[in-house]
Design an enzyme around this catalytic site. Structure first.
Site, mmCIF file in Angstrom:
data_model
loop_
_atom_site.group_PDB
_atom_site.id
_atom_site.type_symbol
_atom_site.label_atom_id
_atom_site.label_comp_id
_atom_site.label_asym_id
_atom_site.label_seq_id
_atom_site.Cartn_x
_atom_site.Cartn_y
_atom_site.Cartn_z
ATOM 1 N N PRO A 14 0.792 -1.231 0.000
ATOM 2 C CA PRO A 14 0.000 0.000 0.000
ATOM 3 C C PRO A 14 0.830 1.289 0.000
ATOM 4 C CG PRO A 14 -0.125 -1.101 2.126
ATOM 5 C CD PRO A 14 0.522 -2.062 1.183
ATOM 6 N N ASN A 15 0.317 2.237 -0.760
ATOM 7 C CA ASN A 15 0.867 3.602 -0.853
ATOM 8 C C ASN A 15 2.160 3.712 -1.655
ATOM 9 O OD1 ASN A 15 -1.217 4.859 0.787
ATOM 10 N ND2 ASN A 15 -0.309 3.717 2.488
ATOM 11 N N ARG A 48 4.471 11.046 -2.327
ATOM 12 C CA ARG A 48 4.424 10.668 -0.937
ATOM 13 C C ARG A 48 5.755 10.954 -0.221
ATOM 14 N NH1 ARG A 48 4.851 4.413 1.029
ATOM 15 N NH2 ARG A 48 4.226 4.878 3.150
ATOM 16 N N TYR A 78 11.060 8.937 0.886
ATOM 17 C CA TYR A 78 10.991 7.929 -0.182
ATOM 18 C C TYR A 78 11.556 8.405 -1.516
ATOM 19 C CZ TYR A 78 8.008 5.682 3.264
ATOM 20 O OH TYR A 78 7.536 5.101 4.420
ATOM 21 N N ASN A 89 7.930 -5.708 -1.065
ATOM 22 C CA ASN A 89 7.929 -4.575 -0.148
ATOM 23 C C ASN A 89 6.489 -4.477 0.361
ATOM 24 O OD1 ASN A 89 7.863 -2.205 1.236
ATOM 25 N ND2 ASN A 89 8.979 -1.005 -0.284
ATOM 26 N N ALA A 132 3.265 -0.783 4.731
ATOM 27 C CA ALA A 132 2.765 -0.753 6.108
ATOM 28 C C ALA A 132 2.364 -2.140 6.622
ATOM 29 C CB ALA A 132 1.584 0.205 6.212
ATOM 30 N N HIS A 186 4.470 -4.421 9.145
ATOM 31 C CA HIS A 186 4.452 -4.302 10.603
ATOM 32 C C HIS A 186 3.179 -4.841 11.240
ATOM 33 C CE1 HIS A 186 7.626 -1.673 9.238
ATOM 34 N NE2 HIS A 186 6.748 -0.865 8.661
ATOM 35 N N ASP A 239 1.849 -15.620 6.844
ATOM 36 C CA ASP A 239 1.367 -17.007 6.700
ATOM 37 C C ASP A 239 1.314 -17.434 5.235
ATOM 38 O OD1 ASP A 239 1.156 -17.313 9.414
ATOM 39 O OD2 ASP A 239 -1.024 -17.126 9.502
ATOM 40 N N GLU A 249 12.711 -9.530 1.311
ATOM 41 C CA GLU A 249 11.922 -8.366 1.745
ATOM 42 C C GLU A 249 12.742 -7.099 1.467
ATOM 43 O OE1 GLU A 249 11.582 -8.489 5.990
ATOM 44 O OE2 GLU A 249 10.355 -6.667 6.113
ATOM 45 N N HIS A 305 12.759 -2.700 1.653
ATOM 46 C CA HIS A 305 12.178 -1.405 2.057
ATOM 47 C C HIS A 305 13.052 -0.305 1.486
ATOM 48 C CE1 HIS A 305 9.451 -3.422 4.726
ATOM 49 N NE2 HIS A 305 10.463 -4.173 5.101
ATOM 50 N N LEU A 306 12.395 0.703 0.932
ATOM 51 C CA LEU A 306 13.136 1.843 0.379
ATOM 52 C C LEU A 306 13.890 2.573 1.483
ATOM 53 C CD1 LEU A 306 10.175 3.052 -1.819
ATOM 54 C CD2 LEU A 306 12.376 2.335 -2.753
ATOM 55 N N ARG A 311 13.834 4.274 11.980
ATOM 56 C CA ARG A 311 12.639 5.127 11.999
ATOM 57 C C ARG A 311 11.829 4.879 13.288
ATOM 58 N NH1 ARG A 311 9.647 4.902 6.417
ATOM 59 N NH2 ARG A 311 8.565 6.644 7.412
ATOM 60 N N ARG A 356 7.928 0.718 13.283
ATOM 61 C CA ARG A 356 8.411 0.218 11.983
ATOM 62 C C ARG A 356 9.561 -0.767 12.153
ATOM 63 N NH1 ARG A 356 5.868 3.537 8.137
ATOM 64 N NH2 ARG A 356 5.481 5.606 8.992
HETATM 65 C C1 DQA Z 1 8.343 1.042 3.534
HETATM 66 C C2 DQA Z 1 8.498 1.287 5.039
HETATM 67 C C3 DQA Z 1 7.185 1.068 5.760
HETATM 68 O O1 DQA Z 1 7.331 1.290 7.146
HETATM 69 C C4 DQA Z 1 6.139 2.026 5.233
HETATM 70 O O2 DQA Z 1 4.885 1.779 5.845
HETATM 71 C C5 DQA Z 1 6.020 2.005 3.765
HETATM 72 C C6 DQA Z 1 7.228 1.884 2.941
HETATM 73 C C7 DQA Z 1 9.635 1.375 2.746
HETATM 74 O O3 DQA Z 1 9.718 0.980 1.595
HETATM 75 O O4 DQA Z 1 10.529 2.047 3.279
HETATM 76 O O5 DQA Z 1 4.942 2.190 3.208
HETATM 77 O O6 DQA Z 1 8.071 -0.333 3.326
#
Ligand code: DQA
Length: 142
Positions: A9-10, A17, A22, A73, A76, A79, A86, A97, A99-100, A106, A110
Site C-alpha cells: 500500500p501507498n 508521498r 521515499y 515490499n 505498512a 508491521h 502465513d 523483503e 524497504h526503500l 525510523r 516500523r
Molecule cells: C516502507 C516502510 C514502511 O514502514 C512504510 O509503511 C512504507 C514503505 C519502505 O519501503 O521504506 O509504506 O516499506
C-alpha cells in the site's frame, strides 16, 4: 528464473508521498528500474502492486508452482500482517523483503517486521537499488 515483485500500500504514490523519506522518483520509474534490473540479470519478472492485504495474500498463493522467487515490499503491512507472513510460509517460495527507507532507524513501530520471519533476506535503506540487490540475491541463490 521467474520472480514475482510485490509492492504494498501507498507505494503507488511514490514521488508524491513524503519525498524526504521515499525520494522524488515515481512508482512507474520504480517499475521501469525493476524491469531493467531483471533484464540485466536475465530474470523474468512480474510486477504487482496493491493497497489491499487480501489481494496481496491472493497473489502470493497464486505464485505457488509458478514463480521461483518473490521480492516483496509489504509497506505498512510489514508491521501488521500475520496473513501475509502465513501466505509466504504456505507457498515456501524463496523471498527477499525490501524497504526503500531504513525501517530500523525510523519510528519504533516500523522496527518490527512480520514478513522478516518468512524472508531469506531483508534489504532496507537502499532506495530503488534494494530491489536490484534482492533480484540479484534470488538469482545467485536459486
Ligand atoms: C516502507 C516502510 C514502511 O514502514 C512504510 O509503511 C512504507 C514503505 C519502505 O519501503 O521504506 O509504506 O516499506
Amino acid at each position: 528464473m521467474k520472480i514475482l515483485v510485490i509492492n504494498g500500500p501507498n507505494l503507488n504514490m511514490l514521488g508524491i508521498r513524503e519525498p524526504g523519506i521515499y525520494g522524488d522518483r515515481s512508482f512507474s520509474a520504480l517499475e521501469e528500474f525493476i524491469r531493467a534490473s531483471a533484464k540485466e540479470l536475465e530474470a523474468e519478472v512480474s510486477l504487482f502492486q496493491s493497497n489491499h492485504e487480501g489481494e496481496i495474500v491472493d497473489v502470493i498463493q497464486s505464485a505457488y508452482g509458478v514463480f521461483d522467487g518473490i521480492v516483496i515490499n509489504p509497506a505498512a503491512y510489514t508491521h501488521t500482517s500475520v496473513a501475509i507472513l502465513d501466505a509466504l510460509k504456505a507457498v515456501a517460495i524463496p523471498t527477499v523483503e525490501v524497504h526503500l527507507s531504513d525501517i530500523n532507524s525510523r519510528e519504533e513501530f516500523r522496527q518490527h517486521s512480520f514478513v522478516s520471519l518468512a524472508a531469506q533476506k531483508t534489504i532496507c535503506g537502499l532506495g530503488f537499488d534494494g530491489y536490484k540487490e534482492a533480484l540479484a540475491y534470488l538469482c545467485e541463490n536459486k
